[in-house]
Motif scaffolding. Structure first.
Motif, PDB file in Angstrom:
ATOM      1  N   ILE A   1     -13.105   0.766   1.149  1.00  0.00           N
ATOM      2  CA  ILE A   1     -11.982   0.989   2.071  1.00  0.00           C
ATOM      3  C   ILE A   1     -10.646   0.558   1.475  1.00  0.00           C
ATOM      4  CG2 ILE A   1     -13.406   0.891   4.144  1.00  0.00           C
ATOM      5  CD1 ILE A   1     -12.575  -2.012   4.494  1.00  0.00           C
ATOM      6  N   ASP A   2     -10.680  -0.387   0.537  1.00  0.00           N
ATOM      7  CA  ASP A   2      -9.428  -0.871  -0.057  1.00  0.00           C
ATOM      8  C   ASP A   2      -9.048  -0.105  -1.317  1.00  0.00           C
ATOM      9  OD1 ASP A   2      -9.070  -2.889   1.899  1.00  0.00           O
ATOM     10  OD2 ASP A   2     -10.506  -4.172   0.834  1.00  0.00           O
ATOM     11  N   HIS A   3     -10.046   0.395  -2.038  1.00  0.00           N
ATOM     12  CA  HIS A   3      -9.801   1.121  -3.285  1.00  0.00           C
ATOM     13  C   HIS A   3     -10.674   2.378  -3.293  1.00  0.00           C
ATOM     14  CE1 HIS A   3      -8.275  -2.873  -4.327  1.00  0.00           C
ATOM     15  NE2 HIS A   3      -7.539  -2.259  -5.249  1.00  0.00           N
ATOM     16  N   PRO A   4     -10.183   3.482  -2.749  1.00  0.00           N
ATOM     17  CA  PRO A   4     -10.993   4.711  -2.658  1.00  0.00           C
ATOM     18  C   PRO A   4     -11.406   5.289  -4.005  1.00  0.00           C
ATOM     19  CG  PRO A   4      -9.076   4.809  -1.202  1.00  0.00           C
ATOM     20  CD  PRO A   4      -8.876   3.627  -2.086  1.00  0.00           C
ATOM     21  N   ASP A   5     -10.801   4.810  -5.101  1.00  0.00           N
ATOM     22  CA  ASP A   5     -11.151   5.335  -6.422  1.00  0.00           C
ATOM     23  C   ASP A   5     -12.212   4.494  -7.131  1.00  0.00           C
ATOM     24  OD1 ASP A   5      -9.559   3.129  -6.755  1.00  0.00           O
ATOM     25  OD2 ASP A   5      -8.319   3.982  -8.356  1.00  0.00           O
ATOM     26  N   THR A   6     -12.868   3.580  -6.403  1.00  0.00           N
ATOM     27  CA  THR A   6     -13.885   2.707  -6.992  1.00  0.00           C
ATOM     28  C   THR A   6     -15.056   3.509  -7.552  1.00  0.00           C
ATOM     29  OG1 THR A   6     -13.348   0.834  -5.567  1.00  0.00           O
ATOM     30  CG2 THR A   6     -15.569   0.881  -6.490  1.00  0.00           C
ATOM     31  N   LEU A   7     -15.509   3.118  -8.754  1.00  0.00           N
ATOM     32  CA  LEU A   7     -16.681   3.728  -9.382  1.00  0.00           C
ATOM     33  C   LEU A   7     -17.898   2.873  -9.066  1.00  0.00           C
ATOM     34  CD1 LEU A   7     -15.179   4.587 -12.887  1.00  0.00           C
ATOM     35  CD2 LEU A   7     -15.336   6.070 -10.881  1.00  0.00           C
TER      36      LEU A   7
END
Length: 300
Positions: free
Chosen positions: A50-56
């Motif tokens: 939710i805080d970093h939508p680009d998380t892998l």
């Protein structure tokens, strides 16, 4: 009949069944974790950071009680969701760079993850607070697994030339066994249901069975061409399943180490005979064999 679940737009890094078998979670490098209904082959929910939508996302695992779902990540430590509400509960970051695999303790109270920095971290699953940091590895930690009684943790790492497999006493945070034998990275590890055997897989495609109490290797088997990515023991403790970079899934008799079944979709060069073909380097032959080619003497 095999079922193909389509939806991820990039590499699928991890999969995990919920304890009741009703959902399959898959984590990918398209910044999503998908929850699938295996009976309909439909994705029923998408989870994101939710805080970093680009998380892998990397390895994914359900807690044994089915109430929580955890995933390792690249640069974001571990993330944990509520298994019922699908809401993000907490993040355990520590100094994590890339947590490839995560593992829950049998009582669902602690979560372990191995990091790129050579450390193994343990978190309290109630609030995400860090409990321990285990420091003994030289290189990225590729695999972690709890003993069935929750008192020991195995972790594997290594380099191209030498693998490291360590068994830790969780009560003291100290290593109690250094198991040596893998020629490369220890990429996967699991325990027998009795906790007396530890099975590890390496980047060389070899499986090793270890007597934990004696610290000795009791069996070695060639399993895959290329790295072994995952090992699972069946609920009844009889079978071991391995999967590797060669695209195959193998089932083994856990006690005697006999290979029982091989599952594999046809690869690009499946059953192509390159025996007698001229002009190929050894590296090219190795690549073709990994893609399904065989090398046998051609008939005159």
């Amino acid at each position: 009949m095999p079922r193909v679940l389509r939806g991820h737009r990039w590499t699928v890094y991890g999969v995990g069944w919920s304890p009741d078998g009703g959902l399959l979670a898959s984590s990918g490098w398209d910044n999503t974790i998908r929850l699938w209904d295996p009976s309909t082959r439909m994705c029923v929910y998408l989870l994101r950071d939710i805080d970093h939508p680009d998380t892998l996302f990397s390895g994914v695992a359900w807690s044994p009680d089915g109430r929580q779902l955890a995933s390792g990540t690249f640069l974001r430590g571990v993330l944990v969701w509520d298994g019922t509400t699908r809401t993000q509960r907490w993040m355990g970051r520590a100094q994590a760079t890339w947590v490839r695999r995560v593992a829950w303790s049998p009582d669902s109270v602690r979560l372990a993850g191995g990091d790129e920095d050579g450390n193994v971290y343990l978190w309290n699953t109630a609030d995400g607070s860090q409990i321990l940091q285990l420091q003994r590895h030289h290189g990225a930690v590729m695999s972690v697994a709890w003993s069935p009684d929750g008192t020991q943790l195995a972790s594997g790492c290594g380099s191209r030339d030498s693998g490291e497999l360590v068994v830790w006493d969780i009560r003291t945070g100290e290593p109690i066994r250094f198991l040596k034998g893998h020629s490369g990275v220890v990429s996967a590890v699991t325990w027998s249901s009795s906790g007396t055997l530890l099975i590890s897989g390496g980047s060389d495609g070899m499986l090793r069975w270890w007597d934990v109490s004696r610290g000795t290797c009791v069996r070695v088997r060639q399993a895959h061409q290329g790295m072994i990515q995952s090992l699972k023991v069946s609920p009844d403790g009889r079978w071991l399943t391995s999967c590797g970079d060669d695209g195959s899934i193998m089932r083994w008799d856990l006690q005697c180490g006999e290979s029982l079944h091989v599952l594999r979709r046809d690869r690009p060069y499946e059953r192509l005979n390159i025996g007698g073909v001229r002009g190929l380097t050894e590296a090219q032959k190795t690549t073709l064999r990994m893609l399904g080619a065989i090398e046998s003497a051609s008939a005159e």
